[in-house]
Design a protein around this motif. Structure first.
Motif, PDB file in Angstrom:
ATOM      1  N   LEU A   1       0.867  -1.175   0.000  1.00 49.57           N
ATOM      2  CA  LEU A   1       0.000   0.000   0.000  1.00 49.57           C
ATOM      3  C   LEU A   1       0.906   1.228   0.000  1.00 49.57           C
ATOM      4  N   ALA A   2       0.679   2.080  -0.964  1.00 46.12           N
ATOM      5  CA  ALA A   2       1.472   3.311  -1.030  1.00 46.12           C
ATOM      6  C   ALA A   2       0.526   4.487  -1.182  1.00 46.12           C
ATOM      7  N   ILE A   3       0.690   5.449  -0.297  1.00 42.23           N
ATOM      8  CA  ILE A   3      -0.124   6.658  -0.366  1.00 42.23           C
ATOM      9  C   ILE A   3       0.821   7.827  -0.609  1.00 42.23           C
ATOM     10  N   ALA A   4       0.621   8.480  -1.718  1.00 40.46           N
ATOM     11  CA  ALA A   4       1.569   9.530  -2.101  1.00 40.46           C
ATOM     12  C   ALA A   4       1.453  10.734  -1.192  1.00 40.46           C
ATOM     13  N   SER A   5       0.263  11.059  -0.786  1.00 42.55           N
ATOM     14  CA  SER A   5       0.152  12.212   0.107  1.00 42.55           C
ATOM     15  C   SER A   5      -1.162  12.152   0.868  1.00 42.55           C
ATOM     16  N   ILE A   6      -1.136  12.756   2.026  1.00 43.63           N
ATOM     17  CA  ILE A   6      -2.339  12.912   2.829  1.00 43.63           C
ATOM     18  C   ILE A   6      -2.430  14.383   3.180  1.00 43.63           C
ATOM     19  N   GLY A   7      -3.456  14.996   2.702  1.00 46.48           N
ATOM     20  CA  GLY A   7      -3.628  16.412   2.965  1.00 46.48           C
ATOM     21  C   GLY A   7      -4.722  16.619   3.987  1.00 46.48           C
ATOM     22  N   PHE A   8      -4.421  17.452   4.967  1.00 46.34           N
ATOM     23  CA  PHE A   8      -5.406  17.702   6.005  1.00 46.34           C
ATOM     24  C   PHE A   8      -5.278  19.142   6.455  1.00 46.34           C
ATOM     25  N   ALA A   9      -6.313  19.910   6.177  1.00 45.23           N
ATOM     26  CA  ALA A   9      -6.380  21.296   6.619  1.00 45.23           C
ATOM     27  C   ALA A   9      -5.097  22.047   6.295  1.00 45.23           C
ATOM     28  N   GLY A  10      -4.694  21.981   5.067  1.00 45.27           N
ATOM     29  CA  GLY A  10      -3.517  22.715   4.645  1.00 45.27           C
ATOM     30  C   GLY A  10      -2.219  21.999   4.923  1.00 45.27           C
ATOM     31  N   GLN A  11      -2.260  20.928   5.673  1.00 49.09           N
ATOM     32  CA  GLN A  11      -1.060  20.149   5.964  1.00 49.09           C
ATOM     33  C   GLN A  11      -0.952  19.011   4.962  1.00 49.09           C
ATOM     34  N   THR A  12       0.248  18.671   4.606  1.00 49.41           N
ATOM     35  CA  THR A  12       0.468  17.547   3.703  1.00 49.41           C
ATOM     36  C   THR A  12       1.467  16.593   4.340  1.00 49.41           C
ATOM     37  N   ALA A  13       1.024  15.371   4.526  1.00 47.87           N
ATOM     38  CA  ALA A  13       1.895  14.378   5.142  1.00 47.87           C
ATOM     39  C   ALA A  13       2.805  13.774   4.095  1.00 47.87           C
ATOM     40  N   ALA A  14       3.930  13.326   4.551  1.00 44.37           N
ATOM     41  CA  ALA A  14       4.885  12.690   3.648  1.00 44.37           C
ATOM     42  C   ALA A  14       4.299  11.378   3.138  1.00 44.37           C
ATOM     43  N   PRO A  15       4.771  10.914   1.975  1.00 44.08           N
ATOM     44  CA  PRO A  15       4.250   9.645   1.439  1.00 44.08           C
ATOM     45  C   PRO A  15       4.469   8.495   2.414  1.00 44.08           C
ATOM     46  N   ILE A  16       3.567   7.577   2.380  1.00 39.89           N
ATOM     47  CA  ILE A  16       3.715   6.404   3.232  1.00 39.89           C
ATOM     48  C   ILE A  16       3.641   5.150   2.379  1.00 39.89           C
ATOM     49  N   ALA A  17       4.304   4.119   2.852  1.00 38.65           N
ATOM     50  CA  ALA A  17       4.282   2.840   2.148  1.00 38.65           C
ATOM     51  C   ALA A  17       4.377   1.741   3.177  1.00 38.65           C
ATOM     52  N   THR A  18       3.624   0.711   2.956  1.00 40.68           N
ATOM     53  CA  THR A  18       3.643  -0.408   3.894  1.00 40.68           C
ATOM     54  C   THR A  18       3.239  -1.675   3.150  1.00 40.68           C
ATOM     55  N   THR A  19       3.492  -2.777   3.789  1.00 39.91           N
ATOM     56  CA  THR A  19       2.978  -4.033   3.255  1.00 39.91           C
ATOM     57  C   THR A  19       1.771  -4.434   4.086  1.00 39.91           C
ATOM     58  N   LEU A  20       0.909  -5.223   3.473  1.00 48.22           N
ATOM     59  CA  LEU A  20      -0.304  -5.648   4.166  1.00 48.22           C
ATOM     60  C   LEU A  20      -0.774  -6.969   3.578  1.00 48.22           C
ATOM     61  N   SER A  21      -1.666  -7.615   4.275  1.00 48.67           N
ATOM     62  CA  SER A  21      -2.176  -8.908   3.799  1.00 48.67           C
ATOM     63  C   SER A  21      -3.642  -9.054   4.183  1.00 48.67           C
ATOM     64  N   LEU A  22      -4.336  -9.820   3.374  1.00 53.52           N
ATOM     65  CA  LEU A  22      -5.748 -10.122   3.647  1.00 53.52           C
ATOM     66  C   LEU A  22      -5.929 -11.617   3.428  1.00 53.52           C
ATOM     67  N   ALA A  23      -5.997 -12.345   4.526  1.00 51.72           N
ATOM     68  CA  ALA A  23      -6.154 -13.793   4.448  1.00 51.72           C
ATOM     69  C   ALA A  23      -7.123 -14.228   5.529  1.00 51.72           C
ATOM     70  N   ASN A  24      -7.984 -15.184   5.152  1.00 47.29           N
ATOM     71  CA  ASN A  24      -9.016 -15.635   6.092  1.00 47.29           C
ATOM     72  C   ASN A  24      -9.803 -14.460   6.664  1.00 47.29           C
ATOM     73  N   ASN A  25     -10.068 -13.531   5.818  1.00 49.08           N
ATOM     74  CA  ASN A  25     -10.841 -12.327   6.154  1.00 49.08           C
ATOM     75  C   ASN A  25     -10.084 -11.370   7.070  1.00 49.08           C
ATOM     76  N   ALA A  26      -8.886 -11.744   7.515  1.00 49.90           N
ATOM     77  CA  ALA A  26      -8.136 -10.879   8.430  1.00 49.90           C
ATOM     78  C   ALA A  26      -7.243  -9.948   7.627  1.00 49.90           C
TER      79      ALA A  26
END
Lengths: 965, 194
Positions: free
Chosen positions: A674-699
């Protein structure tokens, strides 16, 4: 053994030996060439005919055989037979049985007319069999009539009588005995045929019928004067005549006229049947029974061997028919042209001709059939049309107000072809109790069908329906105003035992209500493009191609199989899409459906392209899906642009299942990104984030911490985990940590009064379940020179509009001067400490609290300005004391105090305000110091309604410095 | 001995106490009437109705009485509190939604069930969009009403067990203040037009 018996045996043996010798002798004689030649010559001489045969034979007991027999007389007739056998009876001394195989008889009609009847020649034959014979009538050298494949079997055949010809014969086919009587001369004779029922009694049945019933009585008059036209009239009546498994009663009459040269004939006829039967043995179609009237006129050219039926009219319960035909009886009958139109066919006959359950339905309406035929009899080409303008159908759960159809057809043995068959139906309803119901206001089908024996049946065409609707038994799933159109092709292969359906159906309009979901299909123009086989033997649907496309969503490809279709379907399908719009999905399926429950959805905008590839297996209520999901350019934002997340890029291998207890994936689940290039909130912009994730057995688990650089600090969310994202999406857990968030930036972003400080804290565990988000740990904010520690943070109904925030706060070392300056509350110096317990903020408003806030004497200056005093007064009393403080302000800007503060509880909009100290039943909010200038502020109103509190706070904002008098 | 017996009897009688599990029925009634009027505006055409008893519920309070001749004083009970942010938000939500629901009530599609919640009585004359809308409206309204009853109980320290009684009292108010022509479900479950 007695001597008599022995004598008897001897006699029998002698007779047997004599018969054998006689047989051998006769056989030898008859096979003798000389005897054959002698016999043929003798017969030829005596009869005047030319007689010939290849060989003669004998078969015991007394049957004589002639092979390749030939009898002729020049200019009169010519008879041949492959084999002729005559069996004689010793007792009657007559021919008992005559069998003629493949005879041909060619008669010259002129000679027949010229011949005279010289007398009766009694002939009695018990059994006559003619097998595969042919008769040719000739005029001169020209053949004018050929009758082929004649097979006759008559019993009790008698020919002879005192005047003319009398012939009687058993007619097993008609279950009767026929008597033919011909009287008169060759050019002027009457013939009569009477058919009586054959007694059905057994060997010992001696009863005789009182009256002799006539099954058939036919009279024929023929007048053929020399040099004049031949006139023939025929009248007949039949009563209970057995024919093709039915009994017929009625009449047949006709007239024929043949010109003097015997070149052509004209004829008319009329048939009536009192009760025309429903069905005939050889006819596959059953008809409506009742009276039948028919008439016909026509002509026959002997020279051209051409039959012309100028008019055929039939009026019967199964319709009214009109027809014409021209048939060329050459070497093989050829239909030059034949037309038959059958009108007013009561479609109730469908009831008789269709299998159950269609035979239980009612069919009201009339149809018509037109047929044209052409070509040789054996390779006839037939074309025509079956048409109906009004058919009202009702049966079982199905009803149709009106069906009109036109089915043009062509038949050339052995294939049928139906081209451009049209069906137009209105108000077709399927309505079964406690089952799904469906109806269509208008249905049009245009199709073509090719059928050849032993070849698959193929129907292709185009269908269009408007105003279609359906609903489930509990009316929770409804479709209305559905307009559907598109081409289709259906192939049924009997040998392969498959039915193939391919279609591309476009839904041009319609609305769907599926539980809570409502969708207007007009905006999506769904298209279903499928190509599937149904295998009845396996009860299995094999889907080669099944594409669903939606205008604003994208395309979903489905392939695979559905097994056990008629019972409990089990899916084995591959689903994939490359361009599925997440925004379209959100708008179409989620926002409209849930916006009343979650008004927040109306404020969201979603974008991005989804792609997925899934293998779906299992029964409908326990599906298991495995595959991968990806999102490109995803975005989630508030429509007000207050915040925005994206672009989001996701690649997620997944394995989910509908059954809650089922767990199929084992071991470490494959991870996605999962990579999010930016998160903007009320004039603020967060640095990009990246992580790994999994979806197995509904979890669903996010493996790495999500670090959001916001407000000059970092907010870290870790251990984000949904145990069952499919069934309990609100149940999740995570930990959060805030590091050095600058309150100045935060307050600016939130458009709060600006103050400086930092926000730091750690919440080791956040749990969300059952509409409650609870936390463990605390958040610490360093502000106004002091510290606020927030703990026991909880949110009730976090996803609803009635979210309720609960927390406890501990306050220490707050510099009152900074605080009052920030909130323009005048000026107060000193340190503030205390606590706020059970603070509940509901719908953005404080609904409960228990606060104890007071100054803490740390030895520093503790002064309060006149403005602050005035505002405290307004807050506690509701009254502006500006004039009073204005008078004081002439002398002092501020006063010393020894302590200030309050104890307050809020519940049910009632604020109970008590002072920092009670003295003489007075609640002191500010306690003056010993040294002047000093001041005490006493609160006289301890209970304040929340609405009043709001009013006072508004008044505080308006209250400025007291007027100095 | 006789004096001693009288003394003991008097002592025993004076020791008898009345134990009430208190439920402010009359106050809830007043609150219900007020909230219904505030949110749905009460009946369009006020009609003369016979005066209501002081408390509809006071005749059947869940109470434990042990040898009591002590009169109860429910008539004097104070109003319950029906004002806090949660209740205000719920009232606002119900009030804002009422204008969307009332046309369907006028047309007979939505009725008031015997428990005071709304129910889809008939889908006649509704297209599918309206059906979906009525279903969502009814679901949302009933969810808010249930939440309102729970919040009222919570705000007034009434046990959760008594929420059905609050709901029953509100049901009477919803039905009493329903407009003429609206459909009401009676205690037998039969829909009747008011």
């Amino acid at each position: 053994m007695t001597s008599l018996a022995r004598a008897g045996i001897k006699v029998f043996v002698l007779l047997l030996a004599a018969a054998a010798l006689l047989s051998l002798a006769l056989t030898a004689v008859l096979r003798s060439g000389r005897f054959k030649d002698w016999l043929l010559a003798e017969v030829s001489q005596r009869s005047g005919f030319a007689v010939g045969a290849d060989s003669l034979g004998f078969r015991p007991p007394l049957t004589f055989i002639v092979n390749a027999a030939e009898v002729s007389k020049a200019g009169q007739f010519h008879f041949t037979a492959v084999r002729l056998s005559a069996g004689f009876s010793l007792w009657s001394r007559t021919v008992d049985k005559l069998r003629i195989d493949r005879p041909t008889l060619s008669l010259d009609i002129d000679s027949v007319m010229k011949s005279t009847t010289t007398g009766a020649t009694p002939i009695a034959l018990r059994d006559v069999i003619v097998q595969d014979g042919s008769l040719t009538l000739k005029k001169g050298a020209q053949s004018i009539l050929d009758l082929a494949r004649i097979t006759l079997r008559a019993q009790g055949f008698n020919l002879g009588g005192p005047a003319g010809i009398t012939l009687s014969a058993d007619v097993p086919q008609l279950k009767g005995t026929a008597e033919l009587t011909v009287t008169g001369q060759a050019r002027d004779f009457d013939a009569q045929i009477i058919l009586h029922p054959k007694p059905s009694g057994g060997l010992f049945d001696q009863r005789k019928p009182a009256t002799k019933t006539e099954l058939l009585h036919l009279r024929l008059k023929l007048r053929a004067p020399e040099g004049e036209p031949v006139d023939a009239r025929m009248e007949s009546k039949f009563n209970g005549l057995q024919w093709a498994g039915n009994k017929l009663t009625g009449s047949l009459s006709g007239e024929a006229s043949i010109d003097a040269e015997l070149t052509s004939a004209t004829f008319t006829g009329k048939v009536t049947a009192e009760d025309f039967p429903t069905s005939f043995r050889a006819m596959p179609v059953k008809l409506a029974d009742g009276p039948l009237n028919a008439s016909f006129t026509g002509s026959y050219s002997f020279s051209r061997r051409m039959l012309a039926l100028q008019s055929v009219r039939v009026s019967a319960p199964f319709g009214n028919a009109m027809g014409v035909a021209r048939v060329d009886f050459g070497s093989e009958p050829i239909i030059s042209s034949a037309k038959l139109t059958l009108r007013d066919i009561p479609l109730a006959i469908l009831k008789m001709n269709l299998p159950a359950p269609w035979s239980q339905w009612s069919y009201d309406g009339l149809g018509r059939v037109s047929i044209e035929a052409q070509g040789p009899w054996r390779a006839m080409a037939v074309r025509g049309a079956v048409q109906c303008d009004t058919l009202r159908l009702r049966g079982g759960a199905i009803a149709a107000a009106n069906i009109a159809f036109s089915v043009p057809f062509e038949w050339t043995a052995p294939s049928w072809r139906f081209k451009q068959a049209r069906l137009h139906a209105t108000q077709v309803v399927y309505k079964a109790p406690n089952r799904w119901q469906a109806a269509v206001a208008k249905l049009q089908v245009e199709s073509s069908l090719d059928y050849q024996a032993n070849q698959p049946v193929k129907i292709s065409g185009h269908m269009e329906s408007t105003g279609a609707k359906f609903n489930s038994p509990d009316s929770s799933k409804i479709g209305e105003n559905i307009g559907l159109q598109g081409p289709f092709e259906f192939t049924a292969d009997r040998q392969m035992q498959t039915a193939t359906v391919a279609a591309k159906l476009t839904v041009a309009s319609g609305e769907i209500l599926w539980g809570k979901f409502f969708g207007d299909l007009k905006s999506q123009l769904p298209v279903l493009d499928f190509d599937a086989d149904y295998l009845p033997s396996e009860d299995r649907l094999r889907c080669r191609r099944c594409n669903f496309s939606f205008a604003n969503l994208g395309l979903i490809d489905v392939a695979g199989a559905v097994e056990g279709d008629s019972q409990a379907p089990v899916l084995r399908l591959q689903l994939s899409s490359q361009n599925f719009s997440s925004g379209g999905f959100f708008e179409f399926f989620l926002r409209e459906t849930f916006n009343r429950q979650y008004p927040l959805l109306d404020q969201l905008a979603v974008a991005g392209q989804l792609a997925f590839q899934l293998q779906v297996d299992g029964p409908l209520d326990a599906l298991n899906a495995a595959g991968a999901l990806s999102l490109q350019g995803g975005e989630l934002r508030a429509k007000s642009n207050q915040w925005q997340i994206g672009p989001i890029n996701l690649k997620l291998p997944l394995q989910i299942h509908l059954a809650q207890s089922r767990a199929t994936a084992r071991g470490a689940p494959p991870a996605g990104t999962l990579a999010i290039a930016s998160i903007g909130f009320a004039g603020q912009t967060a640095a990009p984030i990246a992580t790994t994730l999994s979806l197995a057995n509904n979890a669903l688990r996010v493996h790495q911490p999500i670090r959001l650089g916001l407000f000059g600090g970092v907010l870290v969310i870790d251990n984000l985990f949904w145990p069952d994202a499919l069934h309990e999406p609100k149940r999740l857990s995570f930990s959060a940590e805030a590091k050095g968030l600058k309150l100045e930036e935060l307050t600016q972003a939130m458009q709060w009064p600006r103050f400086s400080g930092t926000l730091t804290g750690s919440i080791p565990e956040v749990q969300s379940a059952d509409n409650l988000l609870s936390t463990r740990g605390e958040i610490q904010a360093e502000l106004f020179g002091g510290r606020i520690r927030i703990s026991k943070l909880e949110i009730e109904n976090p996803f609803s509009s009635l979210a309720s925030l609960k927390l406890d706060a501990r306050i220490a070392g707050i510099q009152l001067e900074q605080l009052t300056k920030t909130f323009a509350f005048g000026r107060i110096s000193g340190i503030l400490e205390g606590s706020i317990d059970n603070l509940v903020l509901t719908h953005g408003q404080p609904s409960e609290l228990s606060a104890d806030l007071h100054s803490a004497d740390r030895g520093g200056e503790q002064r309060i300005s006149v403005e602050a005093l005035n505002k405290i007064t307004v807050l506690s009393s509701g009254k502006d004391a500006g004039s009073l403080y204005g008078g004081l302000a002439v002398f002092f800007d501020s006063f010393r105090y020894s302590k200030l503060g309050f104890k307050a509880t809020l519940k049910n909009d009632r604020l109970t305000l008590r002072g920092v100290e009670s003295r003489n039943n007075q609640e002191l909010l500010v306690v003056g110091s010993f040294l002047p200038p000093t001041v005490n502020v006493v609160s006289h109103t301890q209970n304040i309604a929340f609405s009043e509190l709001l009013r006072r706070l508004q008044q505080i904002n308006k209250t400025g410095k007291p007027n100095v008098q | 001995m006789f004096k001693r017996l009288i003394f003991l009897t008097a002592l025993w009688v004076s020791a008898c106490v009345t134990v009430n599990i208190y439920f402010p029925a009359a106050a809830v009634e007043r609150a219900a009437d007020q909230i219904v009027k505030e949110t749905w505006g009460g009946p369009a055409e006020p009609t003369q109705t016979p005066p209501k008893p002081q408390s509809r519920q006071s005749d059947s309070p869940r109470r434990l009485v042990a040898l009591t001749w002590t009169a109860e004083a429910h008539a004097q009970e104070a109003d319950i509190n029906v004002s806090n942010p949660a209740i205000r938000a719920l009232k606002d939500s119900i009030r804002n939604r009422s204008s969307a629901i009332k046309p369907f009530m006028d047309r007979g599609n939505i009725g008031i069930a015997q428990d005071g919640l709304l129910a889809i009585r008939s889908a006649d004359g509704l297209n599918l969009k309206e059906r979906a809308e009525t279903k969502q409206l009814v679901d949302a309204e009933n969810r808010d009403r249930e939440s309102l009853y729970a919040e009222i109980a919570k705000a007034n320290n009434i046990s959760r067990d008594s929420i059905p009684r609050i709901k029953a009292i509100f049901a009477t108010s919803w039905i009493d203040q329903a407009q003429s022509g609206w459909w009401i479900q009676d205690s037998q479950g039969v829909w009747r037009r008011k």
